[in-house]
Design a protein around this motif. Structure first.
Motif, mmCIF file in Angstrom:
data_model
loop_
_atom_site.group_PDB
_atom_site.id
_atom_site.type_symbol
_atom_site.label_atom_id
_atom_site.label_comp_id
_atom_site.label_asym_id
_atom_site.label_seq_id
_atom_site.Cartn_x
_atom_site.Cartn_y
_atom_site.Cartn_z
ATOM 1 N N ARG A 55 1.104 -1.304 0.371
ATOM 2 C CA ARG A 55 0.034 -0.689 0.146
ATOM 3 C C ARG A 55 0.556 1.249 0.143
ATOM 4 N NH1 ARG A 55 -2.441 -3.717 1.476
ATOM 5 N NH2 ARG A 55 -4.369 -4.686 1.145
ATOM 6 N N GLY A 56 2.094 1.551 -0.269
ATOM 7 C CA GLY A 56 3.139 1.676 -0.358
ATOM 8 C C GLY A 56 3.083 3.034 1.092
ATOM 9 N N GLN A 57 3.260 2.793 1.921
ATOM 10 C CA GLN A 57 3.063 2.954 3.467
ATOM 11 C C GLN A 57 4.119 2.450 3.943
ATOM 12 O OE1 GLN A 57 -0.984 2.050 5.547
ATOM 13 N NE2 GLN A 57 -2.232 3.748 4.432
ATOM 14 N N ASN A 58 4.771 1.725 4.003
ATOM 15 C CA ASN A 58 6.030 1.021 4.589
ATOM 16 C C ASN A 58 7.789 2.386 4.633
ATOM 17 O OD1 ASN A 58 7.035 2.187 1.552
ATOM 18 N ND2 ASN A 58 8.240 0.312 1.787
ATOM 19 N N THR A 59 8.011 2.469 6.374
ATOM 20 C CA THR A 59 8.751 2.802 6.599
ATOM 21 C C THR A 59 10.045 2.063 6.819
ATOM 22 O OG1 THR A 59 8.157 2.320 9.613
ATOM 23 C CG2 THR A 59 7.383 3.966 8.123
ATOM 24 N N PRO A 80 0.205 4.149 14.548
ATOM 25 C CA PRO A 80 -0.760 4.310 14.342
ATOM 26 C C PRO A 80 -0.276 4.430 12.626
ATOM 27 C CG PRO A 80 -0.776 5.492 15.912
ATOM 28 C CD PRO A 80 0.181 5.946 15.075
ATOM 29 N N LYS A 81 -1.094 4.031 11.547
ATOM 30 C CA LYS A 81 -1.537 4.359 10.052
ATOM 31 C C LYS A 81 -2.134 6.136 10.088
ATOM 32 C CE LYS A 81 2.017 1.183 9.658
ATOM 33 N NZ LYS A 81 3.798 1.724 9.528
ATOM 34 N N ASN A 82 -2.244 5.988 9.222
ATOM 35 C CA ASN A 82 -3.305 7.119 8.931
ATOM 36 C C ASN A 82 -4.504 6.414 8.064
ATOM 37 O OD1 ASN A 82 -1.818 9.467 10.418
ATOM 38 N ND2 ASN A 82 -0.376 10.141 8.431
#
Length: 82
Positions: A55-59, A80-82
């Motif tokens: 989902r392109g939210q990797n850190t 927490p993710k947005n």
């Protein structure tokens, strides 16, 4: 003839054996620490990492601190993710 064992020689032999065992354990520990890591830094470590990367939210797993030393990026990874 004296048939009693010499206590001092027995104790010295026990210490010598203990030293050899300690040296062997240290050598094994050093040899075991020289293997490559199980996962590459780019591999996802958990199913949550795979979910976030799709989902392109990797850190990133590590970030550089104020002096440039890498440290684990727990604060952003556990936020927490947005």
């Amino acid at each position: 003839m004296n048939s009693k064992p010499n206590n001092a020689s027995w104790l010295a032999d026990a210490h010598k054996g203990a030293r050899v065992c300690v040296l062997l354990l240290c050598a094994l520990g050093c040899a075991a620490g020289c293997q490559r890591s199980l996962l590459a830094p780019t591999d996802s470590r958990t199913p949550f990492d795979a979910y976030d990367s799709v989902r392109g939210q990797n850190t990133p797993q590590q970030v550089d601190d104020e002096v440039g030393q890498p440290k684990v990026n727990l604060r952003q990874r556990l936020a927490p993710k947005n």
